[in-house]
Motif scaffolding. Structure first.
Motif, mmCIF file in Angstrom:
data_model
loop_
_atom_site.group_PDB
_atom_site.id
_atom_site.type_symbol
_atom_site.label_atom_id
_atom_site.label_comp_id
_atom_site.label_asym_id
_atom_site.label_seq_id
_atom_site.Cartn_x
_atom_site.Cartn_y
_atom_site.Cartn_z
ATOM 1 N N PHE A 20 0.838 -1.186 0.000
ATOM 2 C CA PHE A 20 0.000 0.000 0.000
ATOM 3 C C PHE A 20 0.880 1.246 0.000
ATOM 4 O O PHE A 20 1.992 1.238 0.533
ATOM 5 C CB PHE A 20 -0.914 0.003 1.233
ATOM 6 N N CYS A 21 0.367 2.310 -0.598
ATOM 7 C CA CYS A 21 1.023 3.618 -0.583
ATOM 8 C C CYS A 21 2.413 3.573 -1.232
ATOM 9 O O CYS A 21 3.292 4.369 -0.883
ATOM 10 C CB CYS A 21 1.128 4.161 0.848
ATOM 11 N N ASP A 22 2.614 2.619 -2.145
ATOM 12 C CA ASP A 22 3.897 2.477 -2.842
ATOM 13 C C ASP A 22 5.064 2.284 -1.878
ATOM 14 O O ASP A 22 6.190 2.718 -2.140
ATOM 15 C CB ASP A 22 4.165 3.698 -3.735
ATOM 16 N N GLU B 193 -6.615 3.572 0.690
ATOM 17 C CA GLU B 193 -6.307 2.489 -0.239
ATOM 18 C C GLU B 193 -6.958 1.177 0.203
ATOM 19 O O GLU B 193 -7.362 0.373 -0.651
ATOM 20 C CB GLU B 193 -4.799 2.345 -0.403
ATOM 21 N N MET B 194 -7.060 0.959 1.504
ATOM 22 C CA MET B 194 -7.799 -0.218 1.971
ATOM 23 C C MET B 194 -9.254 -0.163 1.497
ATOM 24 O O MET B 194 -9.806 -1.163 1.031
ATOM 25 C CB MET B 194 -7.768 -0.300 3.502
ATOM 26 N N LYS B 195 -9.851 0.998 1.599
ATOM 27 C CA LYS B 195 -11.244 1.145 1.168
ATOM 28 C C LYS B 195 -11.374 0.922 -0.332
ATOM 29 O O LYS B 195 -12.325 0.289 -0.800
ATOM 30 C CB LYS B 195 -11.768 2.531 1.544
ATOM 31 N N GLY B 196 -10.418 1.412 -1.093
ATOM 32 C CA GLY B 196 -10.509 1.322 -2.541
ATOM 33 C C GLY B 196 -10.059 0.010 -3.138
ATOM 34 O O GLY B 196 -10.233 -0.221 -4.339
ATOM 35 N N CYS B 197 -9.483 -0.877 -2.330
ATOM 36 C CA CYS B 197 -8.937 -2.145 -2.837
ATOM 37 C C CYS B 197 -10.039 -3.199 -2.911
ATOM 38 O O CYS B 197 -10.378 -3.836 -1.908
ATOM 39 C CB CYS B 197 -7.801 -2.614 -1.930
ATOM 40 N N ALA B 198 -10.602 -3.391 -4.086
ATOM 41 C CA ALA B 198 -11.757 -4.278 -4.251
ATOM 42 C C ALA B 198 -11.516 -5.704 -3.745
ATOM 43 O O ALA B 198 -12.419 -6.297 -3.131
ATOM 44 C CB ALA B 198 -12.186 -4.295 -5.712
ATOM 45 N N PRO B 199 -10.333 -6.318 -3.971
ATOM 46 C CA PRO B 199 -10.145 -7.697 -3.492
ATOM 47 C C PRO B 199 -10.234 -7.852 -1.970
ATOM 48 O O PRO B 199 -10.372 -8.977 -1.480
ATOM 49 C CB PRO B 199 -8.737 -8.041 -3.987
#
Length: 295
Positions: free
Chosen positions: A108-110, A162-168
């Motif tokens: 996450f977050c590169d 990014e956790m919210k946006g990570c569909a898997p």
């Protein structure tokens, strides 16, 4: 799944098959920020010998994968281990008595900073249907709750986005998912010792709470603690090292979470926090949090 069943006192055994559709399996799962697995391996062993969870998810292991104490866990009966570690910082691990069908790591977050590992428990573990387990260590966020002044806080907010946006990460209808870990946010008023006094303290600021609850809502996750314990009751899983007497002060926060997908809601059978572990010799500032789920 096969099970060995005693036949008579001389020790001979017979083998029978178990139909998991008629005999559901109860999975006991613990999450624990151990704050250095090598430093506190004796405490981990003490807990495992007493509680015997099927799966233990650790955060802040603080060691590279090649230094993880695998042999000690194997002797304790936990032979299946998925690691994502690094030297001295962060690190997560899933330690299991049950075999995995697969494991995975997300970044996450590169940043390559060892904050996530997931496993799939399925046929190899004797489950009737696959179960995806995510183990997270969300960034703590530093001390200043202003992303413009504090890069660590900015990182935390981005991580939650990014956790919210990570569909898997988010289950569809019918999917059997579990998400656990030190999420480093106490999202509700009674998840902290004083809501008013902690509104400007990192881990309970409104923006953090909003973002973590956004992750929960995105996946329609069930927060087991608050499914079992009324919102009116105080619940803590962390007590600061800074308190001279943590018991007397009791200024705790609920930073450690176990969430399940809607498909597992009706399977929740137990939830417990091993509060006594905070008083063990040289303890972590977090304590083990355990759920029992019918799977």
């Amino acid at each position: 799944m096969w099970e060995r069943v005693p036949e008579h006192p001389r020790g001979r055994v017979k083998v029978r098959t178990i139909d998991r559709t008629k005999h559901p399996m109860h999975l006991t799962l613990t999450t624990w920020n151990i704050n250095s697995v090598r430093l506190r391996i004796d405490l981990v062993a003490r807990f495992l010998k007493a509680q015997r969870p099927d799966v233990l998810c650790l955060q802040e292991t603080k060691c590279p994968d090649d230094a993880f104490p695998l042999k000690r866990f194997h002797r304790l009966g936990y032979e299946h281990i998925a690691l994502n570690g690094q030297k001295g910082y962060h690190g997560v691990a899933v330690v299991s008595k049950l075999p995995f069908d697969a494991s995975n790591i997300r970044t996450f977050c590169d940043k390559i900073d060892s904050r996530h590992v997931s496993v799939i428990l399925g046929g190899e573990a004797g489950l009737a249907a696959p179960l995806v387990l995510h183990n997270f260590y969300v960034p703590a966020g530093g001390d200043i709750p202003d992303p413009a002044l504090n890069p660590k806080f900015a990182h935390k907010l981005q991580f939650l986005d990014e956790m919210k946006g990570c569909a898997p990460l988010h289950p569809d209808n019918g999917d059997r998912h579990v998400l656990v870990g030190d999420l480093n946010v106490a999202p509700h008023e009674n998840d902290v010792w004083s809501h008013k006094q902690l509104l400007k303290i990192v881990s309970h600021t409104p923006i953090e709470c909003e973002k973590l609850l956004g992750v929960q809502d995105r996946g329609n996750w069930v927060d087991i603690a608050r499914a079992r314990i009324p919102m009116s009751e105080k619940v803590y899983t962390w007590w600061s090292y800074r308190a001279a007497d943590w018991v007397a002060a009791n200024r705790g926060r609920r930073l450690d979470h176990i969430w399940v997908s809607e498909a597992l809601r009706d399977g929740i059978r137990d939830f417990r926090i091993t509060r006594d572990a905070r008083g063990w010799e040289r303890p972590s500032d977090h304590v083990p949090v355990t759920a029992v789920i019918e799977v």
